[in-house]
Every structure is written in structure tokens, then in C-alpha cells.
Design a protein around this motif. Structure first.
Motif, PDB file in Angstrom:
ATOM      1  N   UNK A 186      -8.049  18.667   0.361  1.00  0.00           N
ATOM      2  CA  UNK A 186      -7.971  17.849  -0.834  1.00  0.00           C
ATOM      3  C   UNK A 186      -8.915  16.675  -0.625  1.00  0.00           C
ATOM      4  N   UNK A 187      -9.772  16.404  -1.617  1.00  0.00           N
ATOM      5  CA  UNK A 187     -10.824  15.413  -1.445  1.00  0.00           C
ATOM      6  C   UNK A 187     -10.663  14.198  -2.365  1.00  0.00           C
ATOM      7  N   UNK A 216       7.321  10.155  -3.797  1.00  0.00           N
ATOM      8  CA  UNK A 216       6.646  10.796  -4.933  1.00  0.00           C
ATOM      9  C   UNK A 216       5.133  10.876  -4.760  1.00  0.00           C
ATOM     10  N   UNK A 217       4.588  10.210  -3.722  1.00  0.00           N
ATOM     11  CA  UNK A 217       3.139  10.178  -3.534  1.00  0.00           C
ATOM     12  C   UNK A 217       2.672  11.384  -2.719  1.00  0.00           C
ATOM     13  N   UNK A 218       1.775  12.151  -3.301  1.00  0.00           N
ATOM     14  CA  UNK A 218       1.188  13.275  -2.582  1.00  0.00           C
ATOM     15  C   UNK A 218       0.059  12.766  -1.683  1.00  0.00           C
ATOM     16  N   UNK A 219      -0.043  13.290  -0.488  1.00  0.00           N
ATOM     17  CA  UNK A 219      -1.133  12.983   0.440  1.00  0.00           C
ATOM     18  C   UNK A 219      -1.348  11.488   0.627  1.00  0.00           C
ATOM     19  N   UNK A 230       0.849  -1.196   0.000  1.00  0.00           N
ATOM     20  CA  UNK A 230       0.000   0.000   0.000  1.00  0.00           C
ATOM     21  C   UNK A 230       0.886   1.248   0.000  1.00  0.00           C
ATOM     22  N   UNK A 231       0.542   2.227  -0.820  1.00  0.00           N
ATOM     23  CA  UNK A 231       1.260   3.500  -0.776  1.00  0.00           C
ATOM     24  C   UNK A 231       0.348   4.641  -0.345  1.00  0.00           C
ATOM     25  N   UNK A 232      -0.836   4.282   0.163  1.00  0.00           N
ATOM     26  CA  UNK A 232      -1.751   5.259   0.740  1.00  0.00           C
ATOM     27  C   UNK A 232      -2.639   4.590   1.767  1.00  0.00           C
ATOM     28  N   UNK A 233      -3.069   5.380   2.750  1.00  0.00           N
ATOM     29  CA  UNK A 233      -3.936   4.886   3.826  1.00  0.00           C
ATOM     30  C   UNK A 233      -5.148   5.788   3.948  1.00  0.00           C
ATOM     31  N   UNK A 246      -6.795  18.039   9.475  1.00  0.00           N
ATOM     32  CA  UNK A 246      -6.403  17.268   8.298  1.00  0.00           C
ATOM     33  C   UNK A 246      -6.394  18.141   7.044  1.00  0.00           C
ATOM     34  N   UNK A 247      -5.689  17.682   6.036  1.00  0.00           N
ATOM     35  CA  UNK A 247      -5.728  18.342   4.731  1.00  0.00           C
ATOM     36  C   UNK A 247      -6.368  17.465   3.668  1.00  0.00           C
ATOM     37  N   UNK A 248      -6.344  16.137   3.861  1.00  0.00           N
ATOM     38  CA  UNK A 248      -6.879  15.207   2.864  1.00  0.00           C
ATOM     39  C   UNK A 248      -8.074  14.461   3.444  1.00  0.00           C
ATOM     40  N   UNK A 249      -9.249  14.655   2.853  1.00  0.00           N
ATOM     41  CA  UNK A 249     -10.499  14.100   3.374  1.00  0.00           C
ATOM     42  C   UNK A 249     -11.130  13.184   2.327  1.00  0.00           C
TER      43      UNK A 249
END
Length: 344
Positions: A261-262, A200-203, A168-171, A227-230
Motif C-alpha cells: 500500500x503506497x 479504525x485507522x488502517x496502516x 498523531x494517528x499515523x507514523x 513492510x506492507x505500507x510504503x
């Protein structure tokens, strides 16, 4: 993998200019070319490529265009995203493929300036409006782990760490069983260990709206500010405007984030259209049958591909998937896969 996989194409529905685009990535950087001032959308940066000519396959068009424009020979590609865009005076279907291996050194054969840009800096460049989803696709995670609805905070954190170890590169922090203080603790722990995510992965870390909306369907603004990413679950899609902050499009086609960021959960074409108004990516489910939603009819891969071909943003496949389904998802132009059980 070659770009000749038999996927339904939006170009078959309406007459558009079908363009083969190469997102050429090397060592964490992507190659950009600058459009000449006299061209359509002149002066803006773009991903190299060109029109698919009559009688050409996508492979042939991409190979020819990158040889003509850059003097490189394509060796290996994988699907990235399809984007249909109406400029008013021109409609285009961008068929975008990651070029992961090539022979030669790129040169601007038509005099166009070229620049290798770190993926983390892509948002600083001005692109045609149709290219904005490509930027999202290149900088967002490809494999999203969604935290389970069981377990205490330490177990949820352990799930996250194990998921990253498994690819996984995001949670997405969902886990509705945890009180807000505990989900925030997990978030802070992941932030402090952010080096475990790909640079290199944003958020890479997202919070589910379940923790940010009360039983009266009101945003809890003090919580949101942590938070910034929802990630907006499907039942909260209509509430995004009430948060007072959506994705802003500039006249250069780039995006500016005023605060949040959504991403969004979707189950049909209407919800995907709604998500495209504010989100940088969406989840579409269920692709396969799931034990958690046994009454939901699975889409299957052909329907999934048809829906996302007009989605105007990157879309993750979700629902009854295994990690081994990743290649199938990518072949159907998904951003990647998302899931819970595949990491348990």
C-alpha cells in the motif's frame, strides 16, 4: 464548521454534476446505502447524498438530501474530500463531508437498504469507482508524524510514542540516519504496541522508500518484504512500476492490494497525477515556508486547495505546519497534516 467555506471548486473549471455527499460516522461505523439496480452504478454501495440544485449552497443541498433520503437532520459537519471523476457517460464532482452529529434515526426513505459498517471493513464493500478515494480518506490517518533525521533508534521510538500522545494517528518512518536494522527495530516496536493507535485507522505505520532503494535506484526487494505500507519520496516516484506491484482497480470500483500500500510525496500537479495511478494518498508540500527547504517557494493554502481539487486521492498538507494548522487544512479539503517539527 459548515460546508460553505469559500474554496475554489473543480466544478467551476468544467461542467460536471456537483453532488453533496455525507459520510455519516457514528461510534467507529459509517452509514452506507445501496443503489437501486436501475440507477447509474446500480447495485453498488454508496455514501448518501445527491445533486446540488441550482441556487443551493452545499449546506442546503447536503441537509436537504439527507433529510429526503434518510429522514435525519444534519447538525455538524467537517470537510473530507473532493473527487472529480469521469465515468465516460457521466462526470461528477463529489463534495464529501463528514457528518459527525445528526438528529433522528436513519431510515431508507426511498426503499434503499442501509447498513452501518465498521470503518475497518469498508474495503470489503463494492462501491462506484468515484467512491474509492472516500474509503481511503475514512480509513487513513488524519495526523501523520514523520520521524526526524537525527537521533538513535531509541530516540526515534520515543519521538513516535510522544507524537501519538500529542495526537498523531499515523507514523512515517523516515530517519535516513538510521541503518536498516535500526529502522526495522523501531517498526517492530511500534507493531508490538499497535494498540496505542486508533483501531479504525488502517496502516498506521509507514516506511519511507529511502530505506528500500539503493544508490543505483534499485528496489531492495528483501527489505521491502518486511513492510506492507510504503511511503514513496518524490525522487522515487518513477520507480514504483519497477517494484512490480501497484494498486489494482476492479470493475466494481473497489481496490485490491496485491502486496504493498503506497503513499507518495508530491510538489506539483504532475506528481499528484502520477501518484493517483498507484497510491492511496499523497503528501503535498511545502504549504508554508520551512527552515529545512529555505529555497522552496511555499504554495500557500489557496494554491494547495486548487491542486488537490483535481488530485483524485486524499492529500496531506506538509511543510512549515503546526498542530494548530489542522483545522485550516481540513477546511481546505486536506486529508490532514503531516510533519516532523510540529512533534518535536
Amino acid at each position: 464548521m459548515t460546508p460553505d467555506v469559500n474554496i475554489p471548486r473543480a466544478a467551476q473549471a468544467i461542467k460536471v454534476v456537483h453532488v453533496a455527499v455525507g459520510a455519516i460516522v457514528k461510534e467507529g461505523q459509517v452509514l452506507l446505502a445501496k443503489r437501486a439496480s436501475h440507477q447509474h452504478q446500480g447495485g453498488l454501495w454508496e455514501f448518501p447524498g445527491g445533486k446540488v440544485e441550482a441556487g443551493e449552497t452545499l449546506t442546503q443541498a447536503l441537509t436537504r438530501e439527507l433529510l429526503e433520503e434518510l429522514d435525519i437532520h444534519v447538525v455538524s459537519t467537517t470537510a473530507l474530500i473532493q473527487i472529480q471523476h469521469d465515468y465516460g457517460d457521466k462526470q461528477v464532482l463529489l463534495d464529501v463531508w463528514l457528518v459527525t452529529d445528526f438528529n433522528g434515526e436513519p431510515k431508507g426513505q426511498e426503499g434503499q437498504p442501509l447498513e452501518w459498517v465498521p470503518l475497518s471493513q469498508l474495503t470489503e464493500y463494492a462501491f462506484p469507482a468515484a467512491n474509492a478515494p472516500i474509503v481511503s480518506a475514512l480509513t487513513l490517518p488524519r495526523v501523520m508524524a514523520i520521524t526526524p533525521s537525527t537521533g538513535h533508534k531509541e530516540q526515534v521510538l520515543e519521538f513516535c510514542i510522544n507524537a501519538v500522545a500529542r495526537g498523531a494517528d499515523g507514523i512515517q518512518l523516515r530517519s535516513p540516519q538510521l541503518p536498516f536494522e535500526d529502522i526495522t527495530w523501531v517498526y517492530q516496536q511500534l507493531l508490538s504496541a499497535q494498540s496505542m493507535f486508533k483501531p479504525a485507522v488502517a496502516c498506521p505505520i509507514w516506511i519511507n522508500s529511502t530505506h528500500l532503494v539503493n544508490k543505483h535506484n534499485q528496489w531492495l526487494h528483501e527489505r521491502c518484504q518486511t513492510f506492507t505500507a510504503i511511503h514513496v519520496c518524490a525522487r522515487h516516484l518513477a520507480l514504483v512500476a519497477l517494484l512490480g506491484n501497484t494498486k489494482l482497480k476492479t470493475n466494481t470500483g473497489t481496490h485490491q492490494q496485491a502486496r504493498y500500500i503506497f503513499t507518495a510525496s508530491c510538489h506539483n500537479a504532475d506528481q499528484l497525477m502520477q501518484a493517483a495511478q498507484f497510491a492511496c494518498a499523497a503528501y503535498l508540500s511545502p504549504v508554508n515556508a520551512t527552515s529545512s527547504h529555505p529555497t522552496s517557494t511555499p504554495l500557500g493554502w489557496p494554491a494547495f486547495a486548487r491542486l488537490i481539487s483535481k488530485a483524485q486521492l486524499p492529500v496531506y498538507a506538509l511543510g512549515g505546519l503546526k498542530l494548530t494548522d489542522y483545522d485550516t487544512a481540513i477546511a481546505h479539503y486536506a486529508q490532514g497534516i503531516a510533519g516532523i517539527s510540529c512533534f518535536q
